[in-house]
Design a protein around this motif. Structure first.
Motif, mmCIF file in Angstrom:
data_model
loop_
_atom_site.group_PDB
_atom_site.id
_atom_site.type_symbol
_atom_site.label_atom_id
_atom_site.label_comp_id
_atom_site.label_asym_id
_atom_site.label_seq_id
_atom_site.Cartn_x
_atom_site.Cartn_y
_atom_site.Cartn_z
ATOM 1 N N UNK A 1 5.890 9.949 3.149
ATOM 2 C CA UNK A 1 5.710 8.723 2.470
ATOM 3 C C UNK A 1 6.985 7.705 2.236
ATOM 4 N N UNK A 2 7.838 8.206 1.863
ATOM 5 C CA UNK A 2 9.036 7.426 1.768
ATOM 6 C C UNK A 2 9.568 7.010 2.917
ATOM 7 N N UNK A 3 9.477 7.774 4.016
ATOM 8 C CA UNK A 3 10.063 7.086 5.476
ATOM 9 C C UNK A 3 8.883 6.157 6.005
ATOM 10 N N UNK A 4 7.560 6.255 5.907
ATOM 11 C CA UNK A 4 6.632 5.338 6.156
ATOM 12 C C UNK A 4 7.093 3.993 5.586
ATOM 13 N N UNK B 1 0.942 -1.341 -0.141
ATOM 14 C CA UNK B 1 0.007 0.014 -0.056
ATOM 15 C C UNK B 1 0.766 1.341 -0.019
ATOM 16 N N UNK B 2 1.848 1.202 0.885
ATOM 17 C CA UNK B 2 2.609 2.348 0.819
ATOM 18 C C UNK B 2 3.512 2.800 -0.514
ATOM 19 N N UNK B 3 3.951 1.596 -1.193
ATOM 20 C CA UNK B 3 4.760 1.454 -2.356
ATOM 21 C C UNK B 3 3.939 2.374 -3.370
ATOM 22 N N UNK B 4 2.525 1.750 -3.401
ATOM 23 C CA UNK B 4 1.673 2.224 -4.412
ATOM 24 C C UNK B 4 1.457 3.586 -4.248
ATOM 25 N N UNK B 5 1.040 4.140 -2.887
ATOM 26 C CA UNK B 5 0.961 5.516 -2.604
ATOM 27 C C UNK B 5 1.938 6.448 -3.036
ATOM 28 N N UNK B 6 3.307 5.988 -2.871
ATOM 29 C CA UNK B 6 4.494 6.727 -3.084
ATOM 30 C C UNK B 6 4.651 6.967 -4.671
ATOM 31 N N UNK B 7 4.361 5.845 -5.181
ATOM 32 C CA UNK B 7 4.329 5.861 -6.668
ATOM 33 C C UNK B 7 3.272 6.815 -7.474
ATOM 34 N N UNK C 1 1.904 10.846 14.393
ATOM 35 C CA UNK C 1 1.148 9.759 13.525
ATOM 36 C C UNK C 1 0.804 10.341 12.040
ATOM 37 N N UNK C 2 0.223 9.486 11.144
ATOM 38 C CA UNK C 2 0.239 9.755 9.698
ATOM 39 C C UNK C 2 -0.756 11.012 9.749
ATOM 40 N N UNK C 3 -1.800 10.883 10.380
ATOM 41 C CA UNK C 3 -2.795 11.783 10.394
ATOM 42 C C UNK C 3 -2.045 13.302 10.700
ATOM 43 N N UNK C 4 -1.654 13.358 11.653
ATOM 44 C CA UNK C 4 -0.721 14.640 11.843
ATOM 45 C C UNK C 4 0.143 15.058 11.090
ATOM 46 N N UNK D 1 10.179 8.177 14.422
ATOM 47 C CA UNK D 1 10.746 8.445 13.192
ATOM 48 C C UNK D 1 10.063 9.865 12.575
ATOM 49 N N UNK D 2 8.857 9.742 12.572
ATOM 50 C CA UNK D 2 8.013 10.871 11.916
ATOM 51 C C UNK D 2 8.084 12.269 12.663
ATOM 52 N N UNK D 3 8.142 12.019 13.992
ATOM 53 C CA UNK D 3 8.341 13.319 14.948
ATOM 54 C C UNK D 3 9.841 13.901 14.533
#
Length: 251
Positions: free
Chosen positions: A137-140, A27-33, A109-112, A180-182
């Motif tokens: 997206x790449x970090x996720x 899912x993340x790969x598709x989203x990044x593409x 979080x991703x939403x933030x 990681x995101x923070x």
């Protein structure tokens, strides 16, 4: 009992539930593409040129990050568990503190992250918002890949005395995605806006507290948080270096 025909969507849902790590990676790969496809052409060129001009330093940072997060394979699980339980159980735990920590942890979080990216775009920082969302997206994707490869169980699975706040987190434990995101956001925002020392200190203190909350709510070990902090910071520095030159030319 007759066999129930669940249909294609039903079979897909069952497969996703049984293979959640792979499903998240796909899912993340598709989203990044998809994000890269809709990214303005000049932005794609800027990232590519920035990557080429900093490929040695970028490779060094990525190797450093991977070496840092490989701490999970070393000895010390007992120390990790002891430190986790100290953060998770030590001292009074009133209801107001539980709610505050559960709310504060959502900063990573991703939403933030998506909300901050949208705010950046709406306030006129279009190029930076693209950089911010692309880096997120790449970090996720990197975090989910590391979780899949390391396959470390959550603390509440191994340690029966773990105190969990809110819903129990899905997926694997290493590294901490929220941390990681923070730290990624703190690094990227601080460098882009050339903030004062006090504001930078506030950003990194916030990121540090997000890491503390991940242990408080029972979701991560200390080394998960440490690895997330290193990975997120390195990812933010990498994002600035890769796109810096191209962004200057575009702006």
């Amino acid at each position: 009992m007759p066999e129930v025909n669940v249909g294609i969507w039903g079979h897909f849902s069952i497969w996703v539930n049984r293979h959640q790590p792979i499903a998240r990676l796909v899912g993340l790969t598709i989203g990044l593409v998809v994000f890269l496809v809709f990214l303005p052409p000049d932005m794609r060129i800027a990232y590519w040129e920035g990557l080429r001009s900093h490929k040695i330093l970028a490779s060094m940072l990525l190797v450093f990050s991977l070496l840092a997060v490989s701490l999970v394979w070393t000895a010390g699980q007992k120390v990790d568990a002891w430190a986790f339980l100290a953060f998770n159980l030590w001292g009074p735990r009133p209801l107001w503190l539980d709610r505050m920590m559960l709310g504060f942890t959502q900063i990573g979080s991703g939403i933030a992250a998506l909300t901050i990216g949208l705010v950046l775009f709406l306030t006129g920082n279009h190029l930076f918002s693209y950089k911010f969302l692309l880096g997120t997206l790449a970090l996720w994707l990197v975090v989910e890949l590391l979780k899949f490869l390391v396959h470390r169980s959550r603390p509440f699975i191994r340690l029966a005395q773990t105190r969990t706040i809110g819903n129990r987190a899905n997926g694997r434990s290493f590294p901490s995605g929220h941390t990681s995101q923070a730290f990624f956001m703190a690094t990227l925002i601080a460098q882009h806006f050339h903030m004062s020392v006090w504001v930078v200190l506030l950003l990194y203190t916030t990121a540090f507290l997000v890491g503390i909350t991940r242990m408080y709510v029972g979701a991560h070990y200390p080394r998960d948080v440490l690895a997330g902090a290193i990975l997120g910071s390195a990812w933010g520095l990498l994002g600035m270096m890769v796109s810096g030159n191209g962004m200057t030319r575009i702006g």
